[in-house]
Enzyme design. Structure first.
Site, mmCIF file in Angstrom:
data_model
loop_
_atom_site.group_PDB
_atom_site.id
_atom_site.type_symbol
_atom_site.label_atom_id
_atom_site.label_comp_id
_atom_site.label_asym_id
_atom_site.label_seq_id
_atom_site.Cartn_x
_atom_site.Cartn_y
_atom_site.Cartn_z
ATOM 1 N N CYS A 1 7.270 -10.731 -11.534
ATOM 2 C CA CYS A 1 7.258 -10.845 -10.078
ATOM 3 C C CYS A 1 6.009 -10.145 -9.576
ATOM 4 C CB CYS A 1 8.518 -10.224 -9.477
ATOM 5 S SG CYS A 1 8.562 -10.263 -7.671
ATOM 6 N N CYS B 1 3.295 -14.617 -2.607
ATOM 7 C CA CYS B 1 3.863 -14.814 -3.943
ATOM 8 C C CYS B 1 2.789 -14.607 -5.014
ATOM 9 C CB CYS B 1 4.508 -16.178 -4.092
ATOM 10 S SG CYS B 1 5.460 -16.340 -5.631
#
Length: 333
Positions: free
Chosen positions: A91, A254
């Protein structure tokens, strides 16, 4: 005050996206590698994940990271990533949050003007270069795991939408990259419910008909992200609405999605190495990235991505579980 579980955490947000960094209350998870620890957590610790990210302690777009002892000698900390969709291999926004928390809480040795933090993740070793001034993390630059384009110009039939063309790229997670105007919707947050519904439909269709699989790590597979590109997106400045399973948008640009997007553009011959690329989120926040080298992943041509962003600490807490709580694992409405 009674509690049968106490989890200590430092909360932050990275360009708008939350990261709950678990600093205490979770012991070492079994496994010789972080990938094995992730696999164990998926099979045995989903209740812990839900306790941290679902209501009433979390919300429908919550994510976090569980700090662990590293499994390799060249890493400072190990990390398991959690969000409402499950345990992630990697992530990007979460890693920026973790690096910021480690520096600002003194959990790593801090040097100025730059502190290097090496993190052992399920997807591989990730290096974070933290720009530090007066003990504060002002920017984090990540050298991510190798990224690659798995498919270009693939097509899938999606009920209600017809045949949708997409590129499938990997930057720590798999992303179907879709031009938003191909589904007849504007890049407009007022239409977010329709965009999200389309994204979930595309995910289902892709996973049913052409599920992506990592060529080296069989534990990494499936498409849980659709990166919808705004009509004015280019190979230098891209805007995205990132739809994510089971039904939310990334608030940040992101990080793994930025890496995947750069790999996709490079595979198309549109983004050379050492060329600045700006990726902008649905709420207007930005990561700045670049490709710094070429690589190989299981015989596929790959690239080495870097990207930079910033996180801000929002609070610290001990999350408790009363023995009479009717929702010991949280809930989803």
């Amino acid at each position: 005050m009674r509690s049968v579980r106490t989890i200590s955490a430092v909360d932050s947000h990275t360009e708008g996206m939350p990261t709950r960094v678990v600093t205490g209350g979770v012991g070492p998870i079994p496994g010789d590698t972080m990938a094995e620890r992730r696999h164990h957590a998926v099979a045995n610790l989903d209740g812990l994940r839900r306790f941290l990210v679902d209501e009433p302690r979390g919300h429908s777009a919550m994510s976090g990271a569980i700090l662990q002892p590293p499994t390799r000698p060249d890493a400072d900390w190990g990390v398991l990533y959690i969000e409402v969709s499950g345990f992630l291999p990697m992530c990007g926004h979460g890693t920026i949050g973790v690096a910021t928390v480690l520096v600002e809480t003194g959990m790593v040795t801090v040097t100025e003007p730059e502190t290097i933090v090496r993190l052992d993740t399920p997807a591989g070793l990730v290096e974070a270069r933290v720009a530090v001034h007066d003990g504060r993390a002002e920017k984090v630059t990540l050298r991510n795991v190798d990224a690659f384009a798995l498919e270009l110009d693939a097509t899938v039939h999606v009920p209600g939408l017809g045949d949708i063309r997409y590129d499938m790229a990997y930057g720590g997670n798999f992303y179907a990259v879709v031009e938003l105007d191909r589904i007849g919707l504007p890049f407009d947050r007022a239409r977010k419910d329709e965009i999200l519904a389309a994204g979930l439909s595309i995910m289902r269709a892709v996973n049913e008909r052409n599920r992506p699989l990592h060529p080296v790590d069989p534990l990494i597979g499936g498409c849980k992200h659709v990166q919808f590109l705004a009509p004015d997106s280019t190979a230098r400045h891209s805007r995205n609405a990132m739809a994510i399973h089971p039904g939310w948008f990334d608030r940040s640009p992101c990080g793994t999605g930025t890496s995947a997007r750069m790999a996709q553009l490079n595979a198309r011959g549109e983004l050379p190495l050492h060329t600045e690329f700006v990726n902008e989120s649905f709420i207007g926040t930005r990561f700045t990235g670049r490709l710094v080298d070429t690589s190989d992943v299981g015989g596929l041509p790959a690239v080495v991505p870097e990207f930079s962003g910033r996180a801000w600490i929002t609070g610290t807490a001990n999350y408790l579980l009363d023995p009479d709580d009717p929702f010991p694992h949280g809930f989803v409405l």
